[in-house]
Each structure stands twice: as C-alpha cells, then as structure tokens.
Design an enzyme around this catalytic site. Sequence first.
Site, PDB file in Angstrom:
ATOM      1  N   ASP A 138       0.871  -1.161   0.000  1.00 15.62           N
ATOM      2  CA  ASP A 138       0.000   0.000   0.000  1.00 15.62           C
ATOM      3  C   ASP A 138       0.918   1.225   0.000  1.00 15.62           C
ATOM      4  OD1 ASP A 138      -2.427   1.608   0.467  1.00 15.62           O
ATOM      5  OD2 ASP A 138      -1.584   1.864   2.478  1.00 15.62           O
TER       6      ASP A 138
ATOM      7  N   ASP B 110      -0.114   5.127   0.982  1.00 18.88           N
ATOM      8  CA  ASP B 110      -0.353   6.104   2.052  1.00 18.88           C
ATOM      9  C   ASP B 110      -0.394   5.412   3.410  1.00 18.88           C
ATOM     10  OD1 ASP B 110      -1.065   8.756   0.556  1.00 18.88           O
ATOM     11  OD2 ASP B 110      -2.183   7.193  -0.482  1.00 18.88           O
TER      12      ASP B 110
ATOM     13  N   THR C 142      -2.355   0.892  -4.426  1.00 22.78           N
ATOM     14  CA  THR C 142      -2.901   2.013  -3.677  1.00 22.78           C
ATOM     15  C   THR C 142      -4.351   2.306  -4.047  1.00 22.78           C
ATOM     16  OG1 THR C 142      -2.644   4.397  -3.228  1.00 22.78           O
ATOM     17  CG2 THR C 142      -1.921   3.620  -5.388  1.00 22.78           C
ATOM     18  N   SER C 143      -5.080   2.873  -3.101  1.00 27.20           N
ATOM     19  CA  SER C 143      -6.442   3.324  -3.363  1.00 27.20           C
ATOM     20  C   SER C 143      -6.474   4.711  -3.993  1.00 27.20           C
ATOM     21  CB  SER C 143      -7.254   3.329  -2.063  1.00 27.20           C
ATOM     22  OG  SER C 143      -7.367   2.039  -1.523  1.00 27.20           O
TER      23      SER C 143
ATOM     24  N   LYS D 167     -10.543  -1.510  -1.884  1.00 28.39           N
ATOM     25  CA  LYS D 167     -10.345  -2.201  -0.609  1.00 28.39           C
ATOM     26  C   LYS D 167     -11.555  -1.942   0.294  1.00 28.39           C
ATOM     27  CE  LYS D 167      -5.382  -1.274  -1.018  1.00 28.39           C
ATOM     28  NZ  LYS D 167      -4.201  -0.572  -0.468  1.00 28.39           N
TER      29      LYS D 167
ATOM     30  N   ASP E  50      -1.475  -0.664   6.327  1.00 31.81           N
ATOM     31  CA  ASP E  50      -1.542   0.096   7.576  1.00 31.81           C
ATOM     32  C   ASP E  50      -2.952   0.258   8.125  1.00 31.81           C
ATOM     33  OD1 ASP E  50      -2.124   3.502   6.935  1.00 31.81           O
ATOM     34  OD2 ASP E  50      -2.085   1.971   5.364  1.00 31.81           O
TER      35      ASP E  50
END
Length: 224
Positions: free
Chosen positions: A19, A21, A112-113, A144, A169
């Site tokens: 991931d 961020d 990543t989102s 996600k 995270d």
Amino acid sequence: MSSPTSPVFGKKYSAFLFDMDGTLLNSIAAAERVWSRWAERHGLDVATFLPTMHGKRGVDTIRQLGLPGVDPVAEAAQVTQDEIDDVTGVIPIPGAIDFVKNLPAERWAIVTSSPIKLAKVRMAAAGLPEPKFIVTAEDVSRGKPSPECYLLGAKRVGFDPTECLVFEDVAAGVLAGEAAGSDVMVITTTHTHPLETSHPGINGYHGIVAATDENGNLYLTDNR
C-alpha cells in the site's frame, strides 16, 4: 510489534506488494486537511468522519455515506484534485526509501487506493522511487477491502498472491490482503490507535532488511 521469531521473518516470498499512504509515505496531514474541508461543506462531523476515509478509494468513501443529492464520482474527482494541489507535509515512512530502493525492481509493486495522478504527486513529494508495477484506483472496479487490487498487483508482478507479502496500515487494506490469500505485515508508524490484528507489525523500516536468495525470492530479517 513483531519479533525475529515472527513467521513472516525468514519466510521466502516471490514479491512484496505495498500500500502507499501510511505504508510507504505519510500523507495524513495533507489528506485530512482536504477531507476536513469537504466534510465541513457537507455538514458532517469531521472528527467522526476522518477515521473512515483512510485506505479506501475516495469514491467509495463518499458513496458509502449515501448523502442526498451528492454525485460520488464528481465529488471524488474534486477531492482528488484538491489533494493533488496540497502535498505539504507529505513525507516518507522512516526507512522506506532505502528499503524499496534495495528491492529488485521486478519483485515489488505499489497497490494504492489513490488515483494515479495523486499517487505520482505524493511519491514525488516524499522522494519515493516510482515502482515498475503499480495498481491504482482506476485499475479496479471494487476498492479495498475487496481483494481485487492485490490480486491484480500479484498478477502484474507475475506471481500467485499466496507467494506475496502485503504491507498495509489500515483495516480495509489488511482485509484486502487477507482475502487475496497473502501474508500481511502491518506498518504502525502513523497509527494513533492500535489496529486490532493478528498480523505482525513494524514501526517503520529502519533495521528491517530484505534479502534475496539464489532463486530471487525475498525474505525479511529484523536487525533492530
């Protein structure tokens, strides 16, 4: 906090999936500035809302609120532009830059989102190298905690997701990694409250070393 006896340490993996961020970089200050303004405009309780928006696609965050008269796609696009325009305070997670620079380029990816434009701006602001492989919000139909992003990330690096270690995270990302069948390492650097999880965790990458065996497989050692 994990220890050298954690089953993740020493285990061989074909690839690492990160991931972005909160896992490779810290963008909390910038993201919360933008999302706080958005929440205030829509009459939301900011303190209650902010914890719900981390780790998910913006469009999913807005859609799940079910606000009357709000177009989630249009609102998410504006929020993304606001985030692109505000990267003040975006910094790398301790040790992350050296950690990924030492990985073979074909053996890791970012999943990543964030939309691609925002991901590139934040990576540049944090000084992170761009990976050879990346999965972003535009690449999936479900964000996600759906495993779709990690399944695609594994496909792009060319390995089965069960052979990959996911670095995450937040709960939505951990659930996505689990559902993909991957092992998960939790990065706790930006946590203000403990994440309830059975997975091992590390507070940054200092002292965490990724080595490569004779077949190109990756494994972690804890030298802290």
